[in-house]
Design a protein around this motif. Structure first.
Motif, PDB file in Angstrom:
ATOM      1  N   VAL A 147       0.822  -1.208   0.000  1.00 52.80           N
ATOM      2  CA  VAL A 147       0.000   0.000   0.000  1.00 52.80           C
ATOM      3  C   VAL A 147       0.854   1.256   0.000  1.00 52.80           C
ATOM      4  O   VAL A 147       0.613   2.198  -0.759  1.00 52.80           O
ATOM      5  N   GLU A 148       1.870   1.260   0.879  1.00 51.79           N
ATOM      6  CA  GLU A 148       2.633   2.493   1.050  1.00 51.79           C
ATOM      7  C   GLU A 148       4.008   2.165   1.618  1.00 51.79           C
ATOM      8  O   GLU A 148       4.151   1.275   2.455  1.00 51.79           O
ATOM      9  N   ASN A 149       5.010   2.893   1.149  1.00 48.69           N
ATOM     10  CA  ASN A 149       6.364   2.772   1.668  1.00 48.69           C
ATOM     11  C   ASN A 149       6.745   4.057   2.375  1.00 48.69           C
ATOM     12  O   ASN A 149       6.387   5.150   1.938  1.00 48.69           O
ATOM     13  N   GLU A 152       9.065   6.044  -0.260  1.00 46.68           N
ATOM     14  CA  GLU A 152       8.583   6.363  -1.599  1.00 46.68           C
ATOM     15  C   GLU A 152       7.096   6.690  -1.677  1.00 46.68           C
ATOM     16  O   GLU A 152       6.597   7.071  -2.724  1.00 46.68           O
ATOM     17  N   GLY A 153       6.383   6.526  -0.567  1.00 41.68           N
ATOM     18  CA  GLY A 153       4.966   6.884  -0.562  1.00 41.68           C
ATOM     19  C   GLY A 153       4.068   5.779  -1.077  1.00 41.68           C
ATOM     20  O   GLY A 153       4.403   4.596  -1.017  1.00 41.68           O
ATOM     21  N   VAL A 154       2.899   6.164  -1.606  1.00 41.53           N
ATOM     22  CA  VAL A 154       1.858   5.195  -1.961  1.00 41.53           C
ATOM     23  C   VAL A 154       2.243   4.381  -3.195  1.00 41.53           C
ATOM     24  O   VAL A 154       3.027   4.827  -4.041  1.00 41.53           O
ATOM     25  N   VAL A 155       1.696   3.176  -3.240  1.00 41.20           N
ATOM     26  CA  VAL A 155       1.853   2.305  -4.410  1.00 41.20           C
ATOM     27  C   VAL A 155       0.622   2.538  -5.285  1.00 41.20           C
ATOM     28  O   VAL A 155      -0.496   2.122  -4.950  1.00 41.20           O
ATOM     29  N   LYS A 156       0.809   3.205  -6.413  1.00 40.52           N
ATOM     30  CA  LYS A 156      -0.318   3.690  -7.223  1.00 40.52           C
ATOM     31  C   LYS A 156      -1.184   2.562  -7.767  1.00 40.52           C
ATOM     32  O   LYS A 156      -2.406   2.693  -7.846  1.00 40.52           O
ATOM     33  N   GLN A 157      -0.541   1.442  -8.159  1.00 44.63           N
ATOM     34  CA  GLN A 157      -1.340   0.339  -8.728  1.00 44.63           C
ATOM     35  C   GLN A 157      -2.355  -0.168  -7.703  1.00 44.63           C
ATOM     36  O   GLN A 157      -3.503  -0.457  -8.042  1.00 44.63           O
ATOM     37  N   THR A 158      -1.920  -0.273  -6.446  1.00 43.91           N
ATOM     38  CA  THR A 158      -2.826  -0.741  -5.395  1.00 43.91           C
ATOM     39  C   THR A 158      -3.942   0.267  -5.152  1.00 43.91           C
ATOM     40  O   THR A 158      -5.124  -0.103  -5.062  1.00 43.91           O
ATOM     41  N   GLN A 159      -3.592   1.547  -5.040  1.00 43.38           N
ATOM     42  CA  GLN A 159      -4.590   2.583  -4.789  1.00 43.38           C
ATOM     43  C   GLN A 159      -5.638   2.590  -5.901  1.00 43.38           C
ATOM     44  O   GLN A 159      -6.843   2.699  -5.640  1.00 43.38           O
ATOM     45  N   ASN A 160      -5.199   2.473  -7.150  1.00 38.51           N
ATOM     46  CA  ASN A 160      -6.139   2.502  -8.279  1.00 38.51           C
ATOM     47  C   ASN A 160      -7.100   1.315  -8.245  1.00 38.51           C
ATOM     48  O   ASN A 160      -8.300   1.460  -8.518  1.00 38.51           O
ATOM     49  N   GLU A 161      -6.576   0.135  -7.914  1.00 35.66           N
ATOM     50  CA  GLU A 161      -7.424  -1.060  -7.872  1.00 35.66           C
ATOM     51  C   GLU A 161      -8.441  -0.987  -6.736  1.00 35.66           C
ATOM     52  O   GLU A 161      -9.568  -1.462  -6.875  1.00 35.66           O
ATOM     53  N   LEU A 162      -8.053  -0.386  -5.621  1.00 38.51           N
ATOM     54  CA  LEU A 162      -8.951  -0.315  -4.465  1.00 38.51           C
ATOM     55  C   LEU A 162     -10.205   0.501  -4.757  1.00 38.51           C
ATOM     56  O   LEU A 162     -11.262   0.267  -4.151  1.00 38.51           O
ATOM     57  N   GLN A 199       9.969   1.105  -7.015  1.00 36.56           N
ATOM     58  CA  GLN A 199       9.997   1.575  -5.630  1.00 36.56           C
ATOM     59  C   GLN A 199      11.361   1.323  -5.001  1.00 36.56           C
ATOM     60  O   GLN A 199      11.889   2.152  -4.265  1.00 36.56           O
ATOM     61  N   ALA A 200      11.954   0.162  -5.288  1.00 39.53           N
ATOM     62  CA  ALA A 200      13.270  -0.161  -4.731  1.00 39.53           C
ATOM     63  C   ALA A 200      14.344   0.777  -5.287  1.00 39.53           C
ATOM     64  O   ALA A 200      15.236   1.214  -4.558  1.00 39.53           O
ATOM     65  N   LEU A 201      14.259   1.086  -6.572  1.00 38.09           N
ATOM     66  CA  LEU A 201      15.216   2.028  -7.156  1.00 38.09           C
ATOM     67  C   LEU A 201      15.111   3.386  -6.463  1.00 38.09           C
ATOM     68  O   LEU A 201      16.122   4.047  -6.197  1.00 38.09           O
ATOM     69  N   GLY A 202      13.887   3.800  -6.150  1.00 33.50           N
ATOM     70  CA  GLY A 202      13.691   5.069  -5.456  1.00 33.50           C
ATOM     71  C   GLY A 202      14.201   5.024  -4.028  1.00 33.50           C
ATOM     72  O   GLY A 202      14.779   5.992  -3.527  1.00 33.50           O
ATOM     73  N   GLN A 203      13.993   3.885  -3.356  1.00 29.97           N
ATOM     74  CA  GLN A 203      14.417   3.751  -1.969  1.00 29.97           C
ATOM     75  C   GLN A 203      15.940   3.693  -1.831  1.00 29.97           C
ATOM     76  O   GLN A 203      16.472   3.969  -0.756  1.00 29.97           O
ATOM     77  N   CYS A 204      16.632   3.347  -2.914  1.00 29.79           N
ATOM     78  CA  CYS A 204      18.102   3.244  -2.898  1.00 29.79           C
ATOM     79  C   CYS A 204      18.759   4.326  -3.767  1.00 29.79           C
ATOM     80  O   CYS A 204      19.933   4.209  -4.139  1.00 29.79           O
ATOM     81  N   GLU A 205      18.014   5.356  -4.106  1.00 33.55           N
ATOM     82  CA  GLU A 205      18.457   6.355  -5.081  1.00 33.55           C
ATOM     83  C   GLU A 205      19.807   6.972  -4.719  1.00 33.55           C
ATOM     84  O   GLU A 205      20.711   7.066  -5.564  1.00 33.55           O
ATOM     85  N   GLN A 206      19.963   7.407  -3.466  1.00 31.20           N
ATOM     86  CA  GLN A 206      21.195   8.078  -3.083  1.00 31.20           C
ATOM     87  C   GLN A 206      22.382   7.124  -3.087  1.00 31.20           C
ATOM     88  O   GLN A 206      23.475   7.473  -3.519  1.00 31.20           O
ATOM     89  N   TRP A 207      22.154   5.895  -2.617  1.00 30.14           N
ATOM     90  CA  TRP A 207      23.238   4.910  -2.614  1.00 30.14           C
ATOM     91  C   TRP A 207      23.695   4.630  -4.043  1.00 30.14           C
ATOM     92  O   TRP A 207      24.900   4.533  -4.306  1.00 30.14           O
ATOM     93  N   LEU A 208      22.758   4.491  -4.952  1.00 31.29           N
ATOM     94  CA  LEU A 208      23.100   4.219  -6.347  1.00 31.29           C
ATOM     95  C   LEU A 208      23.878   5.387  -6.961  1.00 31.29           C
ATOM     96  O   LEU A 208      24.846   5.176  -7.706  1.00 31.29           O
ATOM     97  N   LYS A 209      23.477   6.616  -6.642  1.00 36.44           N
ATOM     98  CA  LYS A 209      24.203   7.787  -7.156  1.00 36.44           C
ATOM     99  C   LYS A 209      25.632   7.830  -6.635  1.00 36.44           C
ATOM    100  O   LYS A 209      26.572   8.180  -7.367  1.00 36.44           O
ATOM    101  N   ASN A 210      25.792   7.446  -5.369  1.00 35.60           N
ATOM    102  CA  ASN A 210      27.119   7.530  -4.752  1.00 35.60           C
ATOM    103  C   ASN A 210      28.025   6.367  -5.137  1.00 35.60           C
ATOM    104  O   ASN A 210      29.253   6.540  -5.236  1.00 35.60           O
TER     105      ASN A 210
END
Length: 366
Positions: A147-149, A152-162, A199-210
């Motif tokens: 539902v939400e991280n 990264e915030g809400v998971v749009k696919q889940t919100q739309n289906e609900l 979502q995982a790419l967003g959650q690790c964004e800074q680590w990946l940049k560094n």
């Protein structure tokens, strides 16, 4: 070197442990017998639509386990032990099939085990939309969807289906998300591309940049799928769990690469049955209201004036009308509670759209 006195003491303790183990096993067998009796009563007369999984009952049992725990074992660990006992006993009544975003080894898969125990029958599907579809068709008893991280915030696919599904939310579980970088390679040097769920790419964004600024990134349907891809292609790195590394025979190059160490994802259980009050519940709903000044404040006042606490509010653009928004709101209490039922009735009069997504127990499993 253990002397004879200490050896005798150890033998006595071990004999006591053996006796306790036998008593525990006998009690678990008695509990299993009771579970079978419940199944016999529920299926008496050939009832095929009997409901065996009762989220409110399980929440009450686990809360009681934690409340009476006075042992050296932490409350949460004691609750997890009972969660497994309950899972085995429920499987004797009826095997529970739960659809989730696969493949095996995804974080949603871990959420299924945490919520239902190891005796559940997980059913991996390829998308969040398919989780809803499978449960709606009756090919699975329940589904578990993110539902939400916290990052990264809400998971749009889940919100739309609900918004459109006839299914109801019947449970909630939170899972700490710790990402690892996996690969057949032994270092970053041999990796040409890193694959992961968006979502995982967003959650690790800074680590990946560094740490991997020149490596291409590619979003895929799930982290477990990313691990499968890395198993088949040595040029890939995958962001996934340590469990996925073991499952798909990959090297763990880095652990805990998420940018926030308190990174947590909330999942909801979806099913066809409504959940009865457990004594400590939440209710989720989605609303739309007239586009005029103060309309949201007016709706929220229906809860505030009754001292009903709102635990979550999220807005997403409506797919029906440009610049209109849907509001997902969670509040404390069960929709059958008199106070909340009165508030909901008032809210329905103030909104152009109001759908109760479900009432469900506050999770006793941290």
């Amino acid at each position: 070197m253990i002397d004879e006195t200490e050896k005798q003491q150890l033998n006595e303790i071990r004999e006591e442990i053996d006796q306790i183990d036998a008593e525990i096993q006998a009690l678990i067998s008695r509990r299993a017998d009771c579970a079978q009796k419940v199944a016999d009563i529920k299926t008496k007369g050939g009832q095929v639509e009997a409901v065996f999984y009762r989220p409110e009952r399980e929440a009450q049992v686990l809360r009681a386990v934690k409340a009476r725990n006075k042992s050296l074992i932490p409350d949460d660990e004691m609750a997890r032990l009972f969660r497994e006992i309950m899972s085995v006993c429920l499987a004797l009544e009826q095997p529970i099939k739960v659809a989730y975003l696969g493949p095996e080894g995804s974080f949603t898969h871990a959420g299924v085990i945490k919520q239902f125990g190891s005796s559940v029958h997980p059913l991996a599907v390829s998308s969040i939309e398919e989780v809803f579809e499978i449960v709606e068709k009756g090919d699975a008893n329940y589904g578990l969807v993110p539902v939400e991280n916290s990052t990264e915030g809400v998971v749009k696919q889940t919100q739309n289906e609900l918004v459109t599904t006839p299914l109801k939310i019947s449970g909630e579980v939170g899972l700490e998300i710790h990402h690892c970088l996996l690969s057949q390679q032994s270092s970053l040097e041999g990796i040409e591309k890193i694959v992961a769920h968006p979502q995982a790419l967003g959650q690790c964004e800074q680590w990946l940049k560094n740490n991997a600024p020149r490596i291409a990134l590619e979003p895929v349907e799930s982290n477990a799928l990313a691990a499968q891809m890395a198993q088949q292609d040595a040029s890939l790195g995958a962001i996934a769990s340590e469990a996925a590394a073991q499952l798909y025979s990959l090297n763990v190059l880095e652990t805990h690469i998420e940018d926030r160490k308190d990174n947590t994802t909330k999942f909801w259980v979806i099913g066809s049955e409504a959940t009865e009050p457990s004594g400590e519940d939440k209710t989720a709903m989605v609303l739309a209201m007239p586009n005029k000044a103060g309309s949201l404040l007016d709706v929220l006042s229906s809860f505030a004036t009754r001292n009903i606490s709102m635990t979550r509010i999220v807005s997403i653009p409506s797919t029906e009308t440009k610049w209109d928004y849907l509001f997902f709101i969670d509040v404390d209490g069960h929709q059958k509670d008199a106070n909340l039922a009165e508030a909901i009735q008032e809210v329905q009069q103030k909104t152009s759209f109001c759908k109760i997504l479900g009432s469900f127990p506050v999770s006793p499993l941290n």
